[in-house]
Design a protein around this motif. Sequence first.
Motif, mmCIF file in Angstrom:
data_model
loop_
_atom_site.group_PDB
_atom_site.id
_atom_site.type_symbol
_atom_site.label_atom_id
_atom_site.label_comp_id
_atom_site.label_asym_id
_atom_site.label_seq_id
_atom_site.Cartn_x
_atom_site.Cartn_y
_atom_site.Cartn_z
ATOM 1 N N GLY A 20 0.790 -1.225 0.000
ATOM 2 C CA GLY A 20 0.000 0.000 0.000
ATOM 3 C C GLY A 20 0.816 1.267 0.000
ATOM 4 N N LEU A 21 1.889 1.293 -0.815
ATOM 5 C CA LEU A 21 2.717 2.489 -0.852
ATOM 6 C C LEU A 21 1.967 3.679 -1.435
ATOM 7 N N ASN A 22 2.123 4.821 -0.768
ATOM 8 C CA ASN A 22 1.512 6.068 -1.225
ATOM 9 C C ASN A 22 2.549 7.179 -1.178
ATOM 10 N N GLY A 23 2.363 8.171 -2.051
ATOM 11 C CA GLY A 23 3.275 9.301 -2.065
ATOM 12 C C GLY A 23 4.472 9.063 -2.972
ATOM 13 N N THR A 24 5.446 9.928 -2.860
ATOM 14 C CA THR A 24 6.652 9.868 -3.690
ATOM 15 C C THR A 24 7.885 9.749 -2.807
ATOM 16 N N ILE A 25 8.728 8.793 -3.142
ATOM 17 C CA ILE A 25 9.973 8.619 -2.404
ATOM 18 C C ILE A 25 10.967 9.662 -2.899
ATOM 19 N N GLU A 26 11.354 10.569 -2.008
ATOM 20 C CA GLU A 26 12.275 11.624 -2.402
ATOM 21 C C GLU A 26 13.664 11.044 -2.644
ATOM 22 N N MET A 27 14.182 11.328 -3.840
ATOM 23 C CA MET A 27 15.494 10.791 -4.175
ATOM 24 C C MET A 27 16.179 11.723 -5.169
ATOM 25 N N ASN A 28 17.194 12.422 -4.700
ATOM 26 C CA ASN A 28 17.955 13.307 -5.571
ATOM 27 C C ASN A 28 18.999 12.507 -6.348
ATOM 28 N N VAL A 29 19.220 12.906 -7.578
ATOM 29 C CA VAL A 29 20.246 12.255 -8.396
ATOM 30 C C VAL A 29 21.610 12.773 -7.959
ATOM 31 N N GLY A 30 22.561 11.869 -7.807
ATOM 32 C CA GLY A 30 23.902 12.247 -7.388
ATOM 33 C C GLY A 30 24.758 12.776 -8.524
ATOM 34 N N GLU A 31 26.013 13.028 -8.230
ATOM 35 C CA GLU A 31 26.965 13.523 -9.217
ATOM 36 C C GLU A 31 28.189 12.620 -9.240
ATOM 37 N N ALA A 32 28.991 12.790 -10.277
ATOM 38 C CA ALA A 32 30.225 12.002 -10.396
ATOM 39 C C ALA A 32 31.397 12.917 -10.706
ATOM 40 N N ILE A 33 32.510 12.646 -10.060
ATOM 41 C CA ILE A 33 33.769 13.321 -10.374
ATOM 42 C C ILE A 33 34.724 12.252 -10.894
ATOM 43 N N ILE A 34 35.221 12.451 -12.097
ATOM 44 C CA ILE A 34 36.144 11.494 -12.698
ATOM 45 C C ILE A 34 37.529 12.113 -12.729
ATOM 46 N N ILE A 35 38.473 11.473 -12.089
ATOM 47 C CA ILE A 35 39.858 11.951 -12.117
ATOM 48 C C ILE A 35 40.670 10.985 -12.980
ATOM 49 N N THR A 36 41.233 11.511 -14.058
ATOM 50 C CA THR A 36 42.029 10.674 -14.958
ATOM 51 C C THR A 36 43.450 10.566 -14.416
ATOM 52 N N ILE A 37 43.951 9.337 -14.434
ATOM 53 C CA ILE A 37 45.271 9.048 -13.880
ATOM 54 C C ILE A 37 46.176 8.528 -14.995
ATOM 55 N N PRO A 38 47.450 8.924 -15.029
ATOM 56 C CA PRO A 38 48.370 8.439 -16.062
ATOM 57 C C PRO A 38 48.528 6.921 -15.998
ATOM 58 N N ASN A 39 48.619 6.279 -17.163
ATOM 59 C CA ASN A 39 48.863 4.837 -17.158
ATOM 60 C C ASN A 39 50.316 4.571 -16.762
ATOM 61 N N ILE A 40 50.651 3.310 -16.600
ATOM 62 C CA ILE A 40 51.978 2.949 -16.086
ATOM 63 C C ILE A 40 53.093 3.407 -17.020
ATOM 64 N N LYS A 41 52.828 3.449 -18.339
ATOM 65 C CA LYS A 41 53.838 3.895 -19.296
ATOM 66 C C LYS A 41 54.129 5.383 -19.156
ATOM 67 N N ASP A 42 53.120 6.119 -18.681
ATOM 68 C CA ASP A 42 53.278 7.565 -18.506
ATOM 69 C C ASP A 42 53.639 7.943 -17.073
ATOM 70 N N GLY A 43 53.998 6.941 -16.281
ATOM 71 C CA GLY A 43 54.449 7.222 -14.920
ATOM 72 C C GLY A 43 53.564 6.686 -13.816
ATOM 73 N N GLY A 44 52.336 6.295 -14.159
ATOM 74 C CA GLY A 44 51.444 5.719 -13.164
ATOM 75 C C GLY A 44 51.235 6.627 -11.968
ATOM 76 N N SER A 45 51.227 6.037 -10.781
ATOM 77 C CA SER A 45 50.973 6.817 -9.564
ATOM 78 C C SER A 45 52.090 7.817 -9.275
ATOM 79 N N ARG A 46 53.292 7.547 -9.801
ATOM 80 C CA ARG A 46 54.423 8.464 -9.583
ATOM 81 C C ARG A 46 54.199 9.791 -10.293
ATOM 82 N N ALA A 47 53.419 9.739 -11.366
ATOM 83 C CA ALA A 47 53.130 10.956 -12.128
ATOM 84 C C ALA A 47 51.761 11.532 -11.776
ATOM 85 N N THR A 48 51.145 11.008 -10.720
ATOM 86 C CA THR A 48 49.801 11.432 -10.318
ATOM 87 C C THR A 48 49.868 12.463 -9.198
#
Length: 268
Positions: free
Chosen positions: A150-178
């Motif tokens: 017997g659900l009634n009403g609207t379930i409040e739900m905001n859409v989230g966001e995404a932050i994408i951080i690009t990281i160098p691959n191992i040939k470009d230094g990997g974490s050492r170049a991050t």
Amino acid sequence: MMKAFKKRGALTHFQILSEISKQDPHLKQKDLANTLGITIQAVSENIKTLIEEGYITSKDGRSPYKITQKGIEKVKKDAINLRRYSDSVLETMNHFKTVWPAIANEKLKEGEKVGVYMDDGVLYAGKVEASATGTVLKNASKYHDVPLGGLNGTIEMNVGEAIIITIPNIKDGGSRATDLELIKRVYENGTQHGSKIDRVATVGTVARSVAYQLDIPISIEFAAAQATANAARKGLNILALSVGEMTKAFVRELEEEKIKYNIIDGKK
């Protein structure tokens, strides 16, 4: 979601290729017409197009028809897109089901009317005021799953966001170049609107290494792009650490789901 079938006749092409892929040597245009519910002339015109585009082969445009490797790849790709669309429709239809599962935030008794709400991407029920309400169908202890009706009403739900951080691959230094300090700062400060990061996704060994070095808990690591979009749709904010070209998969999924995102270069 149905990008593969937006072009006129695309769905018919998919159906014809699917039937031909069954490798029935006696398959005739008449059979295809009956199966698809279209005219023989329409089948003929579509087969001609498929032959010209290299998806099937035929002698003089007549049976037997054989699907090419290019045709097989097209059917697989279109089938995956169709399945994704079907899954999204089914998920939407679940909102109309008569029994809903939720997590009880306290001890609940059968017959009680409770508030239903989303928190941290999870559906909860309890004796609280909420924009949606339901009736407890079976007794449940705190943190147990509870069936609601017997659900009634609207379930409040905001859409989230995404932050994408690009990281160098191992040939470009990997974490050492991050730029580790940059990533730590983004994780601690949250989204552009100041909301906290709820989940962290990683793709690739270098991304995992960066998370380990910064002592950032990894929540999503398999099918990360799709899982990130799904989590954001449920109101969670995601920080995704992505190596090189893998960022494209995130962008594709997030744009398809119309999720707001920001891409940051994580290289020093």
